[in-house]
Motif scaffolding. Structure first.
Motif, PDB file in Angstrom:
ATOM      1  N   TRP A  69       0.872  -1.179   0.000  1.00  0.00           N
ATOM      2  CA  TRP A  69       0.000   0.000   0.000  1.00  0.00           C
ATOM      3  C   TRP A  69       0.906   1.225   0.000  1.00  0.00           C
ATOM      4  CZ3 TRP A  69      -5.140   1.357  -0.188  1.00  0.00           C
ATOM      5  CH2 TRP A  69      -6.076   0.314  -0.188  1.00  0.00           C
ATOM      6  N   ALA A  70       0.907   1.945  -1.106  1.00  0.00           N
ATOM      7  CA  ALA A  70       1.785   3.106  -1.241  1.00  0.00           C
ATOM      8  C   ALA A  70       1.031   4.380  -0.896  1.00  0.00           C
ATOM      9  CB  ALA A  70       2.328   3.200  -2.662  1.00  0.00           C
ATOM     10  N   VAL A  71       1.755   5.351  -0.333  1.00  0.00           N
ATOM     11  CA  VAL A  71       1.223   6.677  -0.044  1.00  0.00           C
ATOM     12  C   VAL A  71       1.613   7.590  -1.197  1.00  0.00           C
ATOM     13  CG1 VAL A  71       1.153   8.578   1.601  1.00  0.00           C
ATOM     14  CG2 VAL A  71       1.496   6.233   2.413  1.00  0.00           C
ATOM     15  N   LEU A  72       0.633   8.201  -1.852  1.00  0.00           N
ATOM     16  CA  LEU A  72       0.900   9.050  -3.013  1.00  0.00           C
ATOM     17  C   LEU A  72       0.863  10.532  -2.640  1.00  0.00           C
ATOM     18  CD1 LEU A  72      -1.259   7.184  -5.691  1.00  0.00           C
ATOM     19  CD2 LEU A  72       1.148   6.830  -5.108  1.00  0.00           C
ATOM     20  N   PRO A  73       1.749  11.319  -3.201  1.00  0.00           N
ATOM     21  CA  PRO A  73       2.871  10.896  -4.055  1.00  0.00           C
ATOM     22  C   PRO A  73       3.959  10.219  -3.226  1.00  0.00           C
ATOM     23  CG  PRO A  73       3.001  13.251  -3.623  1.00  0.00           C
ATOM     24  CD  PRO A  73       1.722  12.792  -3.009  1.00  0.00           C
ATOM     25  N   GLN A  74       4.482   9.134  -3.745  1.00  0.00           N
ATOM     26  CA  GLN A  74       5.454   8.342  -3.005  1.00  0.00           C
ATOM     27  C   GLN A  74       6.833   8.957  -3.165  1.00  0.00           C
ATOM     28  OE1 GLN A  74       5.434   4.218  -4.046  1.00  0.00           O
ATOM     29  NE2 GLN A  74       6.550   3.591  -2.217  1.00  0.00           N
ATOM     30  N   GLU A  75       7.293   9.598  -2.105  1.00  0.00           N
ATOM     31  CA  GLU A  75       8.589  10.274  -2.150  1.00  0.00           C
ATOM     32  C   GLU A  75       9.752   9.321  -1.909  1.00  0.00           C
ATOM     33  OE1 GLU A  75       8.343  13.401   0.648  1.00  0.00           O
ATOM     34  OE2 GLU A  75       6.790  14.520  -0.435  1.00  0.00           O
ATOM     35  N   SER A  76       9.469   8.213  -1.217  1.00  0.00           N
ATOM     36  CA  SER A  76      10.528   7.226  -0.972  1.00  0.00           C
ATOM     37  C   SER A  76       9.886   5.856  -0.836  1.00  0.00           C
ATOM     38  CB  SER A  76      11.327   7.565   0.290  1.00  0.00           C
ATOM     39  OG  SER A  76      10.508   7.464   1.444  1.00  0.00           O
ATOM     40  N   ASP A  77      10.700   4.806  -0.958  1.00  0.00           N
ATOM     41  CA  ASP A  77      10.196   3.439  -0.833  1.00  0.00           C
ATOM     42  C   ASP A  77       9.759   3.132   0.595  1.00  0.00           C
ATOM     43  OD1 ASP A  77      10.682   3.046  -3.484  1.00  0.00           O
ATOM     44  OD2 ASP A  77      12.677   2.143  -3.167  1.00  0.00           O
ATOM     45  N   ASP A  78      10.245   3.904   1.550  1.00  0.00           N
ATOM     46  CA  ASP A  78       9.889   3.654   2.945  1.00  0.00           C
ATOM     47  C   ASP A  78       8.532   4.264   3.316  1.00  0.00           C
ATOM     48  OD1 ASP A  78      12.277   2.329   3.328  1.00  0.00           O
ATOM     49  OD2 ASP A  78      13.347   4.154   3.942  1.00  0.00           O
ATOM     50  N   ASP A  79       7.977   5.090   2.435  1.00  0.00           N
ATOM     51  CA  ASP A  79       6.712   5.746   2.734  1.00  0.00           C
ATOM     52  C   ASP A  79       5.569   4.840   2.278  1.00  0.00           C
ATOM     53  OD1 ASP A  79       4.998   7.624   3.661  1.00  0.00           O
ATOM     54  OD2 ASP A  79       5.188   8.973   1.961  1.00  0.00           O
ATOM     55  N   LYS A  80       5.234   3.826   3.110  1.00  0.00           N
ATOM     56  CA  LYS A  80       4.217   2.844   2.746  1.00  0.00           C
ATOM     57  C   LYS A  80       3.236   2.670   3.898  1.00  0.00           C
ATOM     58  CE  LYS A  80       7.000  -0.573   1.760  1.00  0.00           C
ATOM     59  NZ  LYS A  80       8.332   0.016   1.808  1.00  0.00           N
ATOM     60  N   LEU A  81       1.978   2.444   3.497  1.00  0.00           N
ATOM     61  CA  LEU A  81       0.957   2.102   4.482  1.00  0.00           C
ATOM     62  C   LEU A  81       1.066   0.636   4.863  1.00  0.00           C
ATOM     63  CD1 LEU A  81      -1.534   3.377   5.952  1.00  0.00           C
ATOM     64  CD2 LEU A  81      -2.941   2.448   4.111  1.00  0.00           C
ATOM     65  N   TRP A  82       1.397  -0.200   3.855  1.00  0.00           N
ATOM     66  CA  TRP A  82       1.631  -1.628   4.114  1.00  0.00           C
ATOM     67  C   TRP A  82       2.686  -2.171   3.146  1.00  0.00           C
ATOM     68  CZ3 TRP A  82       0.075  -4.639   8.020  1.00  0.00           C
ATOM     69  CH2 TRP A  82       0.349  -5.991   7.914  1.00  0.00           C
ATOM     70  N   PRO A  83       3.689  -2.907   3.670  1.00  0.00           N
ATOM     71  CA  PRO A  83       3.992  -3.055   5.087  1.00  0.00           C
ATOM     72  C   PRO A  83       4.223  -1.683   5.738  1.00  0.00           C
ATOM     73  CG  PRO A  83       5.303  -4.570   3.741  1.00  0.00           C
ATOM     74  CD  PRO A  83       4.671  -3.601   2.807  1.00  0.00           C
ATOM     75  N   PRO A  84       3.740  -1.491   6.951  1.00  0.00           N
ATOM     76  CA  PRO A  84       3.731  -0.134   7.526  1.00  0.00           C
ATOM     77  C   PRO A  84       5.130   0.408   7.764  1.00  0.00           C
ATOM     78  CG  PRO A  84       3.081  -1.769   9.162  1.00  0.00           C
ATOM     79  CD  PRO A  84       3.153  -2.493   7.870  1.00  0.00           C
TER      80      PRO A  84
END
Length: 285
Positions: A69-84
């Motif tokens: 689950w990506a957070v948009l706009p995705q500024e980095s690979d670590d900015d994810k909802l899942w895996p959190p």
């Protein structure tokens, strides 16, 4: 002869490659990820972020799918909802933890203003035809606070207010006993403070009569939340004190006959006659 043979091999390889591409593209078209365009959540409550993986009957996964689950706009690979990632640890969990489950929805706990934004579901699928990644169309998470009613005794008006994330689709509507009241456009008092993560929508109506007033918050055509206010006009403070006599029902007074007085009046002459008769008899003797 050799050229003809090589030409046949090349043509056969080209056909195989085209057939492979056709099979891969057909397999890809049979795997989709579905997300709703908008998800609403109340401030401080939990929200479900839906994501459904759809597979045709002839597509079989050989290993469990991998979910992101990506957070948009995705500024980095670590900015994810899942895996959190660090910002979402202990706040996100899978609704269905089955390895081969096609339900890839997640539970988002304790939603805050800063969580509003776009989230995209990504699923990596491995079948006999190969490995593919499927992307959802992304969901916009919008947040709203608790709706409040404020009753103003100065001008006898009712004010409906609610805080919402910045979205032009939010609209407040007020009803009286089921009938929509004609009001102006919902005012957003937070527009001048762009640094705030929310705006305050408000709508005021005059209380002309008693009944049920309902304030509804819509996002485009969808009802998000509503609040009901039951209004009863206050009674006048001096009601019943300044009432004319004509407003009161007439009372009939019943007077009893003075029988004791009648008896006394009759007894006085009788006693006087008896006394006079007794005196006359004494004088004769």
């Amino acid at each position: 002869m050799l050229k003809i043979l090589l030409s046949d091999v090349t043509e056969w390889g080209r056909i195989q490659w085209m057939f492979f591409l056709f099979m891969v593209s057909g397999t890809c078209s049979q795997c989709t990820v579905d997300q709703p365009p908008v998800v609403t959540a109340a401030l401080g409550h939990d929200a479900i972020m839906p994501c459904q993986l759809s597979l045709s009957d002839n597509v079989k996964m050989v290993i469990p799918p991998v979910l992101y689950w990506a957070v948009l706009p995705q500024e980095s690979d670590d900015d994810k909802l899942w895996p959190p990632s660090e910002n979402y640890k202990e706040r996100v969990d899978l609704l269905d933890k089955g390895l081969y489950s096609t339900n890839k929805s997640v539970l988002f706990r304790n939603v805050q203003w800063a969580d509003s934004g776009r989230y995209q579901c990504k699923v990596s699928i491995t079948t006999k035809a190969g490995r593919f990644r499927r992307l959802g169309n992304a969901s916009l998470l919008v947040v709203h606070d608790t709706m409040t009613f404020n009753l103003s005794g100065h001008n006898n008006s009712l004010l409906c207010e609610v805080n919402v994330t910045h979205d032009p689709g939010f609209v407040l509507t007020v009803f009286h006993d089921g009938y929509k009241l004609q009001t102006g456009d919902s005012s957003a008092s937070g527009d001048s403070y762009s640094y705030l993560p929310f705006v305050t929508l408000s709508e005021a109506v005059l209380l002309r009569s008693n009944g049920t007033y309902e304030c509804q918050l819509h996002l485009n055509e969808d009802l998000i939340t509503a609040s009901i206010f039951h209004y009863h006009p206050p009674e006048p403070k001096d009601a019943g004190k300044n009432v004319s006599a004509t407003d009161q029902p007439d009372k009939l007074v019943e007077y009893k006959e003075p029988w004791h007085l009648y008896t006394a009046l009759l007894l006085v002459p009788t006693i006087f006659l008896l006394v006079l008769l007794t005196a006359m008899l004494i004088c004769r003797d």
